[in-house]
Write a protein that holds these residues in place. Structure first.
Motif, short mmCIF file in Angstrom:
data_model
loop_
_atom_site.label_atom_id
_atom_site.label_comp_id
_atom_site.label_asym_id
_atom_site.label_seq_id
_atom_site.Cartn_x
_atom_site.Cartn_y
_atom_site.Cartn_z
N UNK A 146 69.76 61.78 27.56
CA UNK A 146 70.93 60.92 27.38
C UNK A 146 70.91 59.77 28.39
N UNK A 147 70.35 60.06 29.56
CA UNK A 147 70.38 59.06 30.62
C UNK A 147 69.30 58.00 30.47
N UNK A 148 68.46 58.20 29.49
CA UNK A 148 67.42 57.17 29.29
C UNK A 148 67.46 56.57 27.90
N UNK A 149 68.55 56.81 27.17
CA UNK A 149 68.56 56.28 25.80
C UNK A 149 68.64 54.75 25.83
N UNK A 150 67.79 54.12 25.00
CA UNK A 150 67.89 52.67 24.90
C UNK A 150 69.14 52.30 24.10
N UNK A 151 69.56 51.04 24.15
CA UNK A 151 70.79 50.64 23.43
C UNK A 151 70.68 50.91 21.94
N UNK A 152 69.52 50.56 21.38
CA UNK A 152 69.35 50.71 19.94
C UNK A 152 68.38 51.85 19.68
N UNK A 153 68.92 53.05 19.53
CA UNK A 153 67.99 54.17 19.37
C UNK A 153 68.43 55.12 18.27
N UNK A 154 67.53 56.01 17.87
CA UNK A 154 67.85 57.02 16.88
C UNK A 154 67.30 58.34 17.44
N UNK A 155 68.11 59.40 17.33
CA UNK A 155 67.72 60.67 17.91
C UNK A 155 67.02 61.56 16.89
N UNK A 156 66.07 62.37 17.36
CA UNK A 156 65.39 63.31 16.46
C UNK A 156 64.55 64.29 17.24
N UNK A 157 64.16 65.40 16.60
CA UNK A 157 63.33 66.40 17.27
C UNK A 157 64.01 66.93 18.52
N UNK A 158 63.23 67.51 19.39
CA UNK A 158 63.78 67.97 20.67
C UNK A 158 62.68 68.12 21.70
N UNK A 159 63.10 68.24 22.93
CA UNK A 159 62.15 68.44 24.01
C UNK A 159 61.56 69.84 23.84
N UNK A 160 60.23 69.96 23.95
CA UNK A 160 59.59 71.25 23.65
C UNK A 160 60.18 72.40 24.47
N UNK A 161 60.64 72.11 25.67
CA UNK A 161 61.18 73.18 26.51
C UNK A 161 62.65 73.47 26.26
N UNK A 162 63.33 72.62 25.48
CA UNK A 162 64.77 72.81 25.33
C UNK A 162 65.23 72.29 23.96
N UNK A 163 65.42 73.26 23.05
CA UNK A 163 65.74 72.91 21.67
C UNK A 163 67.02 72.10 21.50
N UNK A 164 67.94 72.21 22.49
CA UNK A 164 69.23 71.54 22.34
C UNK A 164 69.20 70.07 22.73
N UNK A 165 68.06 69.62 23.20
CA UNK A 165 68.02 68.24 23.70
C UNK A 165 67.21 67.33 22.80
N UNK A 166 67.89 66.60 21.90
CA UNK A 166 67.16 65.68 21.01
C UNK A 166 66.58 64.49 21.77
N UNK A 167 65.55 63.91 21.18
CA UNK A 167 64.81 62.82 21.83
C UNK A 167 65.32 61.47 21.32
N UNK A 168 65.57 60.52 22.20
CA UNK A 168 65.90 59.17 21.73
C UNK A 168 64.63 58.37 21.41
N UNK A 169 64.58 57.79 20.23
CA UNK A 169 63.45 56.94 19.84
C UNK A 169 63.94 55.50 19.81
N UNK A 170 63.18 54.62 20.44
CA UNK A 170 63.59 53.22 20.52
C UNK A 170 63.33 52.52 19.18
N UNK A 171 64.44 52.13 18.51
CA UNK A 171 64.31 51.57 17.16
C UNK A 171 63.54 50.25 17.12
#
Ligand SMILES: Nc1ncnc2c1ncn2[C@@H]1O[C@H](COP(=O)(O)OP(=O)(O)OP(=O)(O)O)[C@@H](O)[C@H]1O
Ligand SMILES: [Mg+2]
Length: 500
Positions: A146-171
């Motif tokens: 959450x602390x590194x999400x870019x302004x324009x992003x879309x979330x998907x998948x998760x960090x391999x070590x933590x299923x609850x944490x989706x990844x921000x992808x820079x659109x």
């Protein structure tokens, strides 16, 4: 109410400082630190909790909060150092037991993601003070991403070590293209099905999937078109027939027959398609028209004779089924799907040349739309990449490779995202280097040993051990490059339940 507003208006950095109170302290940074990495000395017992790829925050005593990833874990015990004699070794040899753990220590190398400052994440440029405390996120409720999400992003998948944490992808970097690499069974097609396709849809793209064998996508999506139903453009009809007849036995092209073929197709292909009932009739009429062109040419008789013989022989190499593939009626423009839709082209049942010639038709059409300055909002997923643009392309593959390069080069300005999926990265098992250079985001899963060197070029600078890539579980990929807001690669995964 006032309290709520406070939460919303707090900067990222302030929020992270608040979160810090809920995280557990795992160690401090050791010597020698830099602006991109630092060693972490674990507090006793924490070695059982902290894992490689865990995300941590360093409270830099020189100022700033730095997000980082744990890499290259090591455990040392001075008493057990091998390669020479020591009292510790002597103790082990005589008693068969481990000596004191007083001289034991555990370390990680922290690869920096960046400094969280005000409302952004930026490259760290302050040297980390040795002795700075380090806290781990895993086990807390706070998603560090959450602390590194870019302004324009879309979330998907998760960090391999933590299923609850989706990844921000820079659109912004979707049209800078994507490469998915991994040995057979590493989960590439699943990554496309369960992570990339839904993600691209959410990001406002229409998705066109080319399913080479018709088994990875066609059975799982609602909208599917068979390759044989699609109408070919004239160029691809011509090059397909030239390829099938092996240039009519001439060494090179153009020759009398390929020139005649080109004229006939250009002048009469549409009428032929309308007039002929089936591939046999099409074949006869085509041959007849080419014969007439030769007859009417100014060639010497003996050259004409050779040409007739070669025409006959060349056409014997074309079966009715081959020609049937050229008789599709669906206009290729119908394949350019609207944002939010997914269309699969089922390519099974025809030969490799037909598939490649279909690709040329499609690529030509997309390129012509881009020339007209259209914004496409389209993702083109090409699975089995080496079939299209291998290390050393041959025959039609050379044209296809060039077209893929063109699609990539123009795509950036017209919102076209090319996704190339391949079992190998470089060399004989990989894809063409010129194409590869255009894929600015990569997902690297379990790799073939032949690719160790190439993968290591990309991942070793961040403390990722290339040997580890030989054992990655299916569905785990290092996410590298432009769409990743973190400069250091992240190990990610995705769920495979619940369909697309
Ligand atoms: N996220 C995941 N979680 C669990 N299992 C997975 C995941 N992703 C893939 N798999 C498993 O890996 C298997 C192989 O996946 P997939 O068919 O995508 O491999 P591939 O890399 O495309 O292989 P090939 O190169 O042969 O096409 C799947 O059948 C599935 O069982
Ligand atoms: Mg696959």
């Amino acid at each position: 109410m006032i309290g709520l507003m406070n939460v919303e208006t707090k900067s990222r950095e302030d929020r992270l400082r608040t979160v810090l109170n809920n995280l557990s302290l795992i160690g401090i940074t050791g010597s020698t630190t830099s602006t991109t990495e630092a060693p972490l000395i674990l507090i006793e017992g924490k070695e059982k909790e902290v894992r490689e790829e865990d995300i941590v925050v360093i409270e830099n005593k020189n100022g700033g909060l730095i997000l980082a990833v744990c890499r290259k874990g090591t455990g040392i015990n001075e008493n057990l150092k091998v390669g020479g004699y020591s009292p510790g070794i002597a103790y082990v040899r005589s008693t068969g037991k481990a000596p004191s753990t007083a001289k034991e220590a555990y370390h990680f190398i922290l690869s920096f993601i960046g400094m969280v400052e005000d409302d952004s994440l930026r490259a760290n440029d302050v040297i980390v003070a040795p002795g700075s405390p380090v806290y781990v996120f895993r086990g807390s409720k706070n998603n560090p991403l959450e602390f590194m999400r870019p302004d324009d992003c879309v979330f998907g998948g998760f960090l391999a070590r933590e299923k609850n944490w989706p990844i921000p992808f820079d659109k912004r970097f979707i049209p800078y293209h994507i490469g998915v690499f991994g040995a057979t069974g590493s989960g590439k097609s699943f990554l496309a099905r369960y992570l990339l396709i839904p993600l691209l849809k959410r990001a406002g793209y229409g998705v066109l999937v080319l399913d080479w064998a018709g088994v990875d996508y066609a059975p799982y999506f609602e909208e599917v078109v068979s390759i044989s139903d699609v109408k070919r453009d004239l160029d691809s009809v011509i090059s397909y027939i030239i390829e099938k007849t092996r240039r009519f036995g001439y060494r090179q092209e153009p020759n009398i027959l390929t020139e005649a073929l080109e004229e006939v197709i250009t002048e009469s292909w549409s009428q032929l398609l309308d007039a002929c009932d089936g591939p046999e009739e099409l074949k006869d009429r085509l041959k007849e028209l080419i014969s007439r062109k030769i007859e009417g040419s100014e060639l010497l008789d003996r050259y004409k004779r050779t040409a007739f013989i070669r025409l006959e022989r060349g056409f014997q190499k074309i079966s009715p089924d081959d020609l049937r593939e050229l008789m599709g009626k669906k206009d290729v423009k119908e394949l350019i799907v609207q944002p939010g839709r997914v269309l699969v082209v089922d390519m099974h049942g025809v030969g490799d040349e037909e598939k490649l010639s279909f690709f040329l038709t499609l690529a030509e059409h997309i390129i012509s739309r881009m020339h007209k300055k259209e914004e496409l909002n389209l993702a083109l997923i090409i699975d089995e990449g080496p079939q299209y643009c291998p290390f050393e392309p041959r025959g039609l593959q050379s044209k296809v490779t060039d077209k893929i390069k063109d699609l990539c080069a123009m795509g950036r300005k017209h919102k076209l995202c090319v996704v190339l999926i391949s079992q190998g990265i470089a060399g004989e098992i990989g894809i063409n280097a010129a194409v590869r250079r255009n894929l600015n985001t990569q997902f690297i899963g379990q790799i073939h040993p032949l690719d160790i060197e190439e993968a290591s070029k990309r991942l070793s600078p961040y403390g990722i051990k290339p040997e580890g890539l030989l054992y990655l579980e299916p569905g785990k990929f290092y996410f590298v490059g432009k769409m990743n807001p973190s400069p250091t690669p992240l190990l990610i995964s995705f769920g495979i339940k619940g369909g697309e």
